[in-house]
Design an enzyme around this catalytic site. Sequence first.
Site, PDB file in Angstrom:
ATOM      1  N   THR A 124       0.814  -1.218   0.000  1.00 17.50           N
ATOM      2  CA  THR A 124       0.000   0.000   0.000  1.00 17.50           C
ATOM      3  C   THR A 124       0.851   1.273   0.000  1.00 17.50           C
ATOM      4  OG1 THR A 124      -1.456   1.271   1.462  1.00 17.50           O
ATOM      5  CG2 THR A 124      -0.137  -0.381   2.522  1.00 17.50           C
ATOM      6  N   ASP A 125       0.262   2.359  -0.491  1.00 17.95           N
ATOM      7  CA  ASP A 125       0.947   3.658  -0.422  1.00 17.95           C
ATOM      8  C   ASP A 125       1.022   4.166   1.023  1.00 17.95           C
ATOM      9  OD1 ASP A 125      -1.738   4.350  -0.027  1.00 17.95           O
ATOM     10  OD2 ASP A 125      -1.848   5.755  -1.706  1.00 17.95           O
ATOM     11  N   GLU A 126       0.240   3.536   1.922  1.00 24.25           N
ATOM     12  CA  GLU A 126       0.200   4.033   3.310  1.00 24.25           C
ATOM     13  C   GLU A 126       1.526   3.837   4.031  1.00 24.25           C
ATOM     14  OE1 GLU A 126      -3.438   3.194   5.431  1.00 24.25           O
ATOM     15  OE2 GLU A 126      -4.556   3.033   3.563  1.00 24.25           O
ATOM     16  N   TYR A 148      -1.607  -0.667  11.067  1.00 22.56           N
ATOM     17  CA  TYR A 148      -1.772  -1.321   9.762  1.00 22.56           C
ATOM     18  C   TYR A 148      -0.603  -0.987   8.841  1.00 22.56           C
ATOM     19  CZ  TYR A 148      -3.247  -1.754   4.866  1.00 22.56           C
ATOM     20  OH  TYR A 148      -3.275  -2.026   3.513  1.00 22.56           O
ATOM     21  N   LYS A 152       2.406  -3.421   7.296  1.00 19.34           N
ATOM     22  CA  LYS A 152       2.664  -3.596   5.855  1.00 19.34           C
ATOM     23  C   LYS A 152       4.097  -3.175   5.525  1.00 19.34           C
ATOM     24  CE  LYS A 152       0.082  -4.659   2.970  1.00 19.34           C
ATOM     25  NZ  LYS A 152      -0.307  -5.994   2.423  1.00 19.34           N
TER      26      LYS A 152
HETATM   27  P1  NAD Z   1      -9.587  -7.578   2.454  1.00 14.67           P
HETATM   28  O1  NAD Z   1      -9.511  -7.172   3.878  1.00 14.67           O
HETATM   29  O2  NAD Z   1     -10.860  -7.371   1.708  1.00 14.67           O
HETATM   30  O3  NAD Z   1      -9.280  -9.164   2.353  1.00 14.67           O
HETATM   31  C1  NAD Z   1      -8.185  -9.752   2.980  1.00 14.67           C
HETATM   32  C2  NAD Z   1      -8.282 -11.262   2.756  1.00 14.67           C
HETATM   33  O4  NAD Z   1      -7.161 -11.876   3.409  1.00 14.67           O
HETATM   34  C3  NAD Z   1      -9.550 -11.911   3.364  1.00 14.67           C
HETATM   35  O5  NAD Z   1     -10.102 -12.822   2.452  1.00 14.67           O
HETATM   36  C4  NAD Z   1      -9.023 -12.614   4.597  1.00 14.67           C
HETATM   37  O6  NAD Z   1      -9.792 -13.766   4.948  1.00 14.67           O
HETATM   38  C5  NAD Z   1      -7.626 -12.991   4.157  1.00 14.67           C
HETATM   39  N1  NAD Z   1      -6.706 -13.184   5.281  1.00 14.67           N
HETATM   40  C6  NAD Z   1      -6.511 -12.381   6.350  1.00 14.67           C
HETATM   41  N2  NAD Z   1      -5.602 -12.910   7.181  1.00 14.67           N
HETATM   42  C7  NAD Z   1      -5.180 -14.068   6.610  1.00 14.67           C
HETATM   43  C8  NAD Z   1      -4.236 -15.059   6.973  1.00 14.67           C
HETATM   44  N3  NAD Z   1      -3.537 -14.973   8.124  1.00 14.67           N
HETATM   45  N4  NAD Z   1      -4.045 -16.111   6.139  1.00 14.67           N
HETATM   46  C9  NAD Z   1      -4.758 -16.218   4.995  1.00 14.67           C
HETATM   47  N5  NAD Z   1      -5.683 -15.320   4.604  1.00 14.67           N
HETATM   48  C10 NAD Z   1      -5.888 -14.259   5.405  1.00 14.67           C
HETATM   49  O7  NAD Z   1      -8.351  -6.937   1.719  1.00 14.67           O
HETATM   50  P2  NAD Z   1      -8.255  -5.999   0.411  1.00 14.67           P
HETATM   51  O8  NAD Z   1      -8.784  -4.671   0.710  1.00 14.67           O
HETATM   52  O9  NAD Z   1      -8.748  -6.753  -0.767  1.00 14.67           O
HETATM   53  O10 NAD Z   1      -6.669  -5.851   0.304  1.00 14.67           O
HETATM   54  C11 NAD Z   1      -5.880  -6.852  -0.327  1.00 14.67           C
HETATM   55  C12 NAD Z   1      -4.414  -6.484  -0.222  1.00 14.67           C
HETATM   56  O11 NAD Z   1      -4.188  -5.228  -0.844  1.00 14.67           O
HETATM   57  C13 NAD Z   1      -3.913  -6.336   1.223  1.00 14.67           C
HETATM   58  O12 NAD Z   1      -2.605  -6.856   1.277  1.00 14.67           O
HETATM   59  C14 NAD Z   1      -3.880  -4.824   1.437  1.00 14.67           C
HETATM   60  O13 NAD Z   1      -2.904  -4.455   2.385  1.00 14.67           O
HETATM   61  C15 NAD Z   1      -3.532  -4.338   0.052  1.00 14.67           C
HETATM   62  N6  NAD Z   1      -4.025  -2.983  -0.262  1.00 14.67           N
HETATM   63  C16 NAD Z   1      -5.330  -2.656  -0.043  1.00 14.67           C
HETATM   64  C17 NAD Z   1      -5.792  -1.403  -0.400  1.00 14.67           C
HETATM   65  C18 NAD Z   1      -7.243  -1.016  -0.222  1.00 14.67           C
HETATM   66  O14 NAD Z   1      -7.609   0.119  -0.518  1.00 14.67           O
HETATM   67  N7  NAD Z   1      -8.109  -1.915   0.233  1.00 14.67           N
HETATM   68  C19 NAD Z   1      -4.912  -0.463  -0.979  1.00 14.67           C
HETATM   69  C20 NAD Z   1      -3.574  -0.838  -1.197  1.00 14.67           C
HETATM   70  C21 NAD Z   1      -3.145  -2.113  -0.835  1.00 14.67           C
HETATM   71  P1  TYD Z   2     -10.605   3.895   4.669  1.00 17.05           P
HETATM   72  O1  TYD Z   2     -11.608   3.433   3.673  1.00 17.05           O
HETATM   73  O2  TYD Z   2     -10.624   3.291   6.034  1.00 17.05           O
HETATM   74  O3  TYD Z   2      -9.175   3.738   3.976  1.00 17.05           O
HETATM   75  P2  TYD Z   2      -7.721   4.278   4.478  1.00 17.05           P
HETATM   76  O4  TYD Z   2      -7.813   4.849   5.827  1.00 17.05           O
HETATM   77  O5  TYD Z   2      -6.922   3.028   4.454  1.00 17.05           O
HETATM   78  O6  TYD Z   2      -7.318   5.277   3.441  1.00 17.05           O
HETATM   79  O7  TYD Z   2     -10.757   5.475   4.843  1.00 17.05           O
HETATM   80  C1  TYD Z   2     -10.617   6.354   3.756  1.00 17.05           C
HETATM   81  C2  TYD Z   2     -10.751   7.759   4.287  1.00 17.05           C
HETATM   82  O8  TYD Z   2     -12.088   7.956   4.758  1.00 17.05           O
HETATM   83  C3  TYD Z   2      -9.844   8.043   5.476  1.00 17.05           C
HETATM   84  O9  TYD Z   2      -9.373   9.406   5.391  1.00 17.05           O
HETATM   85  C4  TYD Z   2     -10.757   7.904   6.679  1.00 17.05           C
HETATM   86  C5  TYD Z   2     -12.107   8.332   6.138  1.00 17.05           C
HETATM   87  N1  TYD Z   2     -13.271   7.650   6.755  1.00 17.05           N
HETATM   88  C6  TYD Z   2     -14.323   8.416   7.295  1.00 17.05           C
HETATM   89  O10 TYD Z   2     -14.319   9.661   7.247  1.00 17.05           O
HETATM   90  N2  TYD Z   2     -15.374   7.752   7.874  1.00 17.05           N
HETATM   91  C7  TYD Z   2     -15.432   6.390   7.945  1.00 17.05           C
HETATM   92  O11 TYD Z   2     -16.402   5.838   8.519  1.00 17.05           O
HETATM   93  C8  TYD Z   2     -14.352   5.626   7.377  1.00 17.05           C
HETATM   94  C9  TYD Z   2     -14.364   4.123   7.433  1.00 17.05           C
HETATM   95  C10 TYD Z   2     -13.300   6.302   6.790  1.00 17.05           C
END
Ligand code: NAD
Ligand code: TYD
Length: 332
Positions: A124-126, A148, A152
């Site tokens: 992630t960019d985070e 988190y 990562k």
């Molecule tokens: P998500 O939370 O929707 O899904 C995560 C999946 O991982 C679930 O199916 C869960 O059951 C599985 N999981 C969790 N712990 C596990 C373990 N110990 N062993 C096996 N499986 C396990 O996640 P997402 O939002 O689809 O994100 C996917 C990936 O992309 C993650 O690595 C996240 O850090 C990265 N990412 C997400 C975002 C975003 O905006 N959601 C942005 C950048 C990077």
């Molecule tokens: P989120 O979807 O949790 O992603 P991330 O924090 O990983 O970027 O949140 C996106 C943005 O929205 C973040 O600035 C927090 C804000 N946010 C709210 O204002 N209210 C909410 O209920 C949630 C879940 C997020």
Amino acid sequence: MKILITGGAGFMGSNFIKYIMAKHSDWQVVNLDKLTYAGNLENLAEVSQNKNYAFIKGDIANKEDVARAIGEGVDKIINYAAETHVDRSILEPDAFIKTDVFGTYTLLEAARKYNVAQYIQISTDEVFGSIKEGSFDEQSPFEPNSPYSASKAGADHLCRAYFKTYNLPVIITHSCNFYGPNQYPEKLIPLFVTNLLEGKKVPVYGQGQQMREWIFTQDHCKAVEAIMEKGQLGEVYNIGTGYEKTNMEITKFILQELGCGEEMIEYVKDRPGHDWRYAINSKKLRGLGWQPESSWEEGLRRTINWYKENEAWWKKIKSGEYLEYYKKQYGK
Ligand code: NAD
Ligand code: TYD
């Protein structure tokens, strides 16, 4: 080609499995997923009967589970599995360290043992932290601000070290925020859309002026595909679109699309350590020939429509354990 996708029952992992299996009908895909609250096999209904697809329920932090999933070997591993929600990491960081850090270590060790040809870490960019102006590139230092993003970042450092020390064929991606179908309704966009569809208010943290960069699911799948095909081992690729929006811009767009007024906004207490702005430079990835295809508005409309048309999917989720989390998070 046989690939192991971890976390394939989650939001982006399931979208990627469906995408890649539709493109390569001869590839074998193994999905290793622990099925935490975020894992949902319903996301994979359309591939579950495919003879080239196998699901293994297991933990990436357990080496026996990982060995079971790899079987006699796989060509590639793509690690999507993680604990992913910042607010949960603030409430209970434990699982983040176990899965994101130790789980990644366990997978890297397995990749080494089984001579995997390519290991892609979906990150992630985070990890770069917050930036007021400009954008982070692949060389920017890590300054994570939440449990988190710190977990990562720890995993990404291990990936880099395994390339440098063992010459393990690792590629790391840093993506901006994903949005699209099947995203668990705890993240901003699906939470707000489903709350409004239920007639509930949307909880905006602080004044909603924080900024994120956003990528639609399909565009992220294509970026990972381009990296699998053309990425250089040992390299890092930022996956970004340039679609930067404040939370308030997103909130107003969703309100308008669903015919709701601003009285549906509830300003709530800000997130501790809340990152102000994420922005990444993705020139390096564009050099591989990738660029986003969905405009931000088109992606968001498609997402809103998906939640409108799939009430059964999210209504089932928004009960039980979910409500307990919601109460802890928002105090009601
Ligand atoms: P998500 O939370 O929707 O899904 C995560 C999946 O991982 C679930 O199916 C869960 O059951 C599985 N999981 C969790 N712990 C596990 C373990 N110990 N062993 C096996 N499986 C396990 O996640 P997402 O939002 O689809 O994100 C996917 C990936 O992309 C993650 O690595 C996240 O850090 C990265 N990412 C997400 C975002 C975003 O905006 N959601 C942005 C950048 C990077
Ligand atoms: P989120 O979807 O949790 O992603 P991330 O924090 O990983 O970027 O949140 C996106 C943005 O929205 C973040 O600035 C927090 C804000 N946010 C709210 O204002 N209210 C909410 O209920 C949630 C879940 C997020």
